[in-house]
Design an enzyme around this catalytic site. Structure first.
Site, PDB file in Angstrom:
ATOM      1  N   ASP A  36       0.854  -1.193   0.000  1.00 43.46           N
ATOM      2  CA  ASP A  36       0.000   0.000   0.000  1.00 43.46           C
ATOM      3  C   ASP A  36       0.887   1.240   0.000  1.00 43.46           C
ATOM      4  OD1 ASP A  36      -3.256   0.437   1.068  1.00 43.46           O
ATOM      5  OD2 ASP A  36      -1.905   2.173   0.940  1.00 43.46           O
ATOM      6  N   ASP A  57       4.068   1.566  -4.520  1.00 45.00           N
ATOM      7  CA  ASP A  57       3.059   2.012  -5.485  1.00 45.00           C
ATOM      8  C   ASP A  57       2.837   0.894  -6.507  1.00 45.00           C
ATOM      9  OD1 ASP A  57       1.697   3.179  -7.597  1.00 45.00           O
ATOM     10  OD2 ASP A  57       2.943   4.986  -7.660  1.00 45.00           O
ATOM     11  N   ASN A  84      -6.487  -5.083  -5.264  1.00 39.82           N
ATOM     12  CA  ASN A  84      -7.567  -4.259  -4.703  1.00 39.82           C
ATOM     13  C   ASN A  84      -7.294  -2.756  -4.797  1.00 39.82           C
ATOM     14  OD1 ASN A  84      -9.811  -3.562  -2.592  1.00 39.82           O
ATOM     15  ND2 ASN A  84      -7.904  -2.800  -1.681  1.00 39.82           N
ATOM     16  N   TYR A 148     -12.260   6.086 -14.762  1.00 40.00           N
ATOM     17  CA  TYR A 148     -12.433   4.974 -13.805  1.00 40.00           C
ATOM     18  C   TYR A 148     -13.163   3.783 -14.457  1.00 40.00           C
ATOM     19  CZ  TYR A 148     -13.774   2.714  -9.358  1.00 40.00           C
ATOM     20  OH  TYR A 148     -13.961   1.824  -8.319  1.00 40.00           O
ATOM     21  N   LYS A 152     -11.702  -0.006 -15.101  1.00 42.01           N
ATOM     22  CA  LYS A 152     -12.315  -1.205 -14.516  1.00 42.01           C
ATOM     23  C   LYS A 152     -12.804  -2.157 -15.612  1.00 42.01           C
ATOM     24  CE  LYS A 152     -11.732  -0.161 -10.129  1.00 42.01           C
ATOM     25  NZ  LYS A 152     -10.822  -0.936  -9.275  1.00 42.01           N
TER      26      LYS A 152
HETATM   27  N1  LIG Z   1     -15.944   1.735  -2.260  1.00 41.93           N
HETATM   28  C1  LIG Z   1     -16.694   1.450  -3.305  1.00 41.93           C
HETATM   29  O1  LIG Z   1     -17.885   1.773  -3.363  1.00 41.93           O
HETATM   30  C2  LIG Z   1     -16.112   0.697  -4.468  1.00 41.93           C
HETATM   31  C3  LIG Z   1     -16.983   0.329  -5.499  1.00 41.93           C
HETATM   32  C4  LIG Z   1     -16.471  -0.375  -6.581  1.00 41.93           C
HETATM   33  C5  LIG Z   1     -15.133  -0.706  -6.621  1.00 41.93           C
HETATM   34  N2  LIG Z   1     -14.307  -0.329  -5.603  1.00 41.93           N
HETATM   35  C6  LIG Z   1     -12.897  -0.694  -5.710  1.00 41.93           C
HETATM   36  O2  LIG Z   1     -12.490  -1.349  -4.524  1.00 41.93           O
HETATM   37  C7  LIG Z   1     -11.111  -1.085  -4.292  1.00 41.93           C
HETATM   38  C8  LIG Z   1     -10.918  -0.538  -2.880  1.00 41.93           C
HETATM   39  O3  LIG Z   1     -11.699   0.642  -2.753  1.00 41.93           O
HETATM   40  P1  LIG Z   1     -11.924   1.387  -1.347  1.00 41.93           P
HETATM   41  O4  LIG Z   1     -13.257   2.018  -1.434  1.00 41.93           O
HETATM   42  O5  LIG Z   1     -11.590   0.488  -0.229  1.00 41.93           O
HETATM   43  O6  LIG Z   1     -10.819   2.552  -1.500  1.00 41.93           O
HETATM   44  P2  LIG Z   1      -9.989   3.350  -0.384  1.00 41.93           P
HETATM   45  O7  LIG Z   1      -9.589   4.626  -1.028  1.00 41.93           O
HETATM   46  O8  LIG Z   1     -10.772   3.415   0.881  1.00 41.93           O
HETATM   47  O9  LIG Z   1      -8.707   2.413  -0.177  1.00 41.93           O
HETATM   48  C9  LIG Z   1      -7.809   2.189  -1.237  1.00 41.93           C
HETATM   49  C10 LIG Z   1      -6.471   1.748  -0.707  1.00 41.93           C
HETATM   50  O10 LIG Z   1      -5.589   1.604  -1.839  1.00 41.93           O
HETATM   51  C11 LIG Z   1      -4.365   2.277  -1.554  1.00 41.93           C
HETATM   52  N3  LIG Z   1      -3.752   2.743  -2.811  1.00 41.93           N
HETATM   53  C12 LIG Z   1      -4.200   3.736  -3.625  1.00 41.93           C
HETATM   54  N4  LIG Z   1      -3.357   3.917  -4.646  1.00 41.93           N
HETATM   55  C13 LIG Z   1      -2.349   3.032  -4.481  1.00 41.93           C
HETATM   56  C14 LIG Z   1      -1.165   2.741  -5.209  1.00 41.93           C
HETATM   57  N5  LIG Z   1      -0.827   3.431  -6.311  1.00 41.93           N
HETATM   58  N6  LIG Z   1      -0.349   1.754  -4.771  1.00 41.93           N
HETATM   59  C15 LIG Z   1      -0.650   1.074  -3.627  1.00 41.93           C
HETATM   60  N7  LIG Z   1      -1.748   1.318  -2.892  1.00 41.93           N
HETATM   61  C16 LIG Z   1      -2.590   2.279  -3.310  1.00 41.93           C
HETATM   62  C17 LIG Z   1      -4.751   3.437  -0.650  1.00 41.93           C
HETATM   63  O11 LIG Z   1      -3.637   3.935   0.100  1.00 41.93           O
HETATM   64  C18 LIG Z   1      -5.824   2.787   0.239  1.00 41.93           C
HETATM   65  O12 LIG Z   1      -5.253   2.143   1.361  1.00 41.93           O
HETATM   66  C19 LIG Z   1     -10.669  -0.102  -5.391  1.00 41.93           C
HETATM   67  O13 LIG Z   1     -10.068  -0.805  -6.447  1.00 41.93           O
HETATM   68  C20 LIG Z   1     -11.975   0.501  -5.835  1.00 41.93           C
HETATM   69  O14 LIG Z   1     -11.900   0.976  -7.153  1.00 41.93           O
HETATM   70  C21 LIG Z   1     -14.757   0.376  -4.529  1.00 41.93           C
END
Ligand SMILES: NC(=O)c1ccc[n+]([C@@H]2O[C@H](COP(=O)([O-])OP(=O)(O)OC[C@H]3O[C@@H](n4cnc5c(N)ncnc54)[C@H](O)[C@@H]3O)[C@@H](O)[C@H]2O)c1
Length: 244
Positions: A36, A57, A84, A148, A152
């Protein structure tokens, strides 16, 4: 589902959906490695000697290479990879900067591609493995998310291609497509937008990170050995498409 002695890698595992996935795997006995970029902000409360967190990253090839070689030297193998980590930078296309497109594609699509490229050779050699990509229901198309949704959608295609390429090596590759889930990412939206999205869900409520983690652990389990190349929508029915 049991994951004792299984080595699991979760990107973006410091918070939100990723942190919950980490918790579920730890609870089932796995050794979990997180990559992360904001590991210092980790909201994961499980101080556990089976949890190893690294900062890096996913869109940086050198970070990914050195992280994966660290995992293999520390734990000897990789049984499960969960891609994720993801970001949003929403705007209608006529207002979106090129940098907003590039940044989202880099993290959401190139990141999983880099991770899969490193892990594929390890899993091919092992002749076993599970990859689960966290895509999004928005791959079907979301207003204001040309970057986005495209990233996806690309991840859906990547999932299907790798399912074909790795099938003979006994590696399954699937994706989970969440709808609206209550996490720091979605809470960063304006409250009125969040409420509007929530009311468009057939059941009228957002999902929880645990709803996603349950689907992910199933797809990563031994029990799911004959499921590959599939996209499981965990979205309260939003992807059905018609609503009153
Ligand atoms: N929350 C939703 O409603 C939702 C819906 C559909 C899909 N998603 C997908 O689920 C996944 C998690 O989403 P979330 O809501 O928990 O997001 P979040 O922003 O709460 O957490 C994302 C995590 O990814 C880490 N991150 C971001 N960029 C990074 C990078 N370049 N390298 C390493 N780590 C990195 C961040 O530091 C964070 O800890 C994502 O892929 C998101 O697109 C989320």
């Amino acid at each position: 589902m049991k994951f004792e002695n299984k080595v699991v890698v979760v990107t973006g595992g410091a918070r939100g959906i990723g942190a919950e996935i980490v918790k579920h795997f730890l609870h089932a006995g796995a050794i979990v490695h997180i990559l992360d970029k904001d590991i210092a902000d980790s909201s994961n409360p499980d101080k556990n000697d089976r949890l190893i967190a690294s900062s890096g990253d996913v869109s940086n090839a050198e970070d990914v290479k050195s992280f994966i070689s660290h995992v293999v030297s520390a734990s000897g193998k990789i049984d499960v990879l969960i891609n994720n980590a993801g970001i949003i930078r929403d705007s209608v296309i006529w207002k979106m900067e090129e940098d907003d497109f590039d940044a989202v594609m880099d993290v959401n699509l190139k990141g999983p591609w880099l991770m899969c490229r490193e892990v594929a050779s390890i899993m091919r050699e092992q002749k076993s493995g599970r990859i689960v990509n966290i895509t999004s229901r928005s791959w079907l198309g979301n207003f204001g998310q040309s970057n986005y949704s495209s990233s996806k959608g690309g991840l859906v295609s990547l999932t299907r291609v790798l399912a074909l390429e790795l099938a003979r090596s006994n590696v399954t590759v699937n994706a989970v497509a969440p709808g609206l889930i209550d996490t720091p990412m979605t809470r960063s939206m304006k409250p009125e937008i969040y409420d509007q999205l929530q009311s468009a869900i057939p059941g009228g409520k957002a999902g929880t990170p645990a709803d996603i983690a349950n689907a992910v652990t199933f797809l990563a389990s031994d029990e799911a050995q004959y499921i590959t190349g599939q996209i499981i929508h965990v979205d309260g029915g939003k992807s059905i498409g018609a609503n009153v």
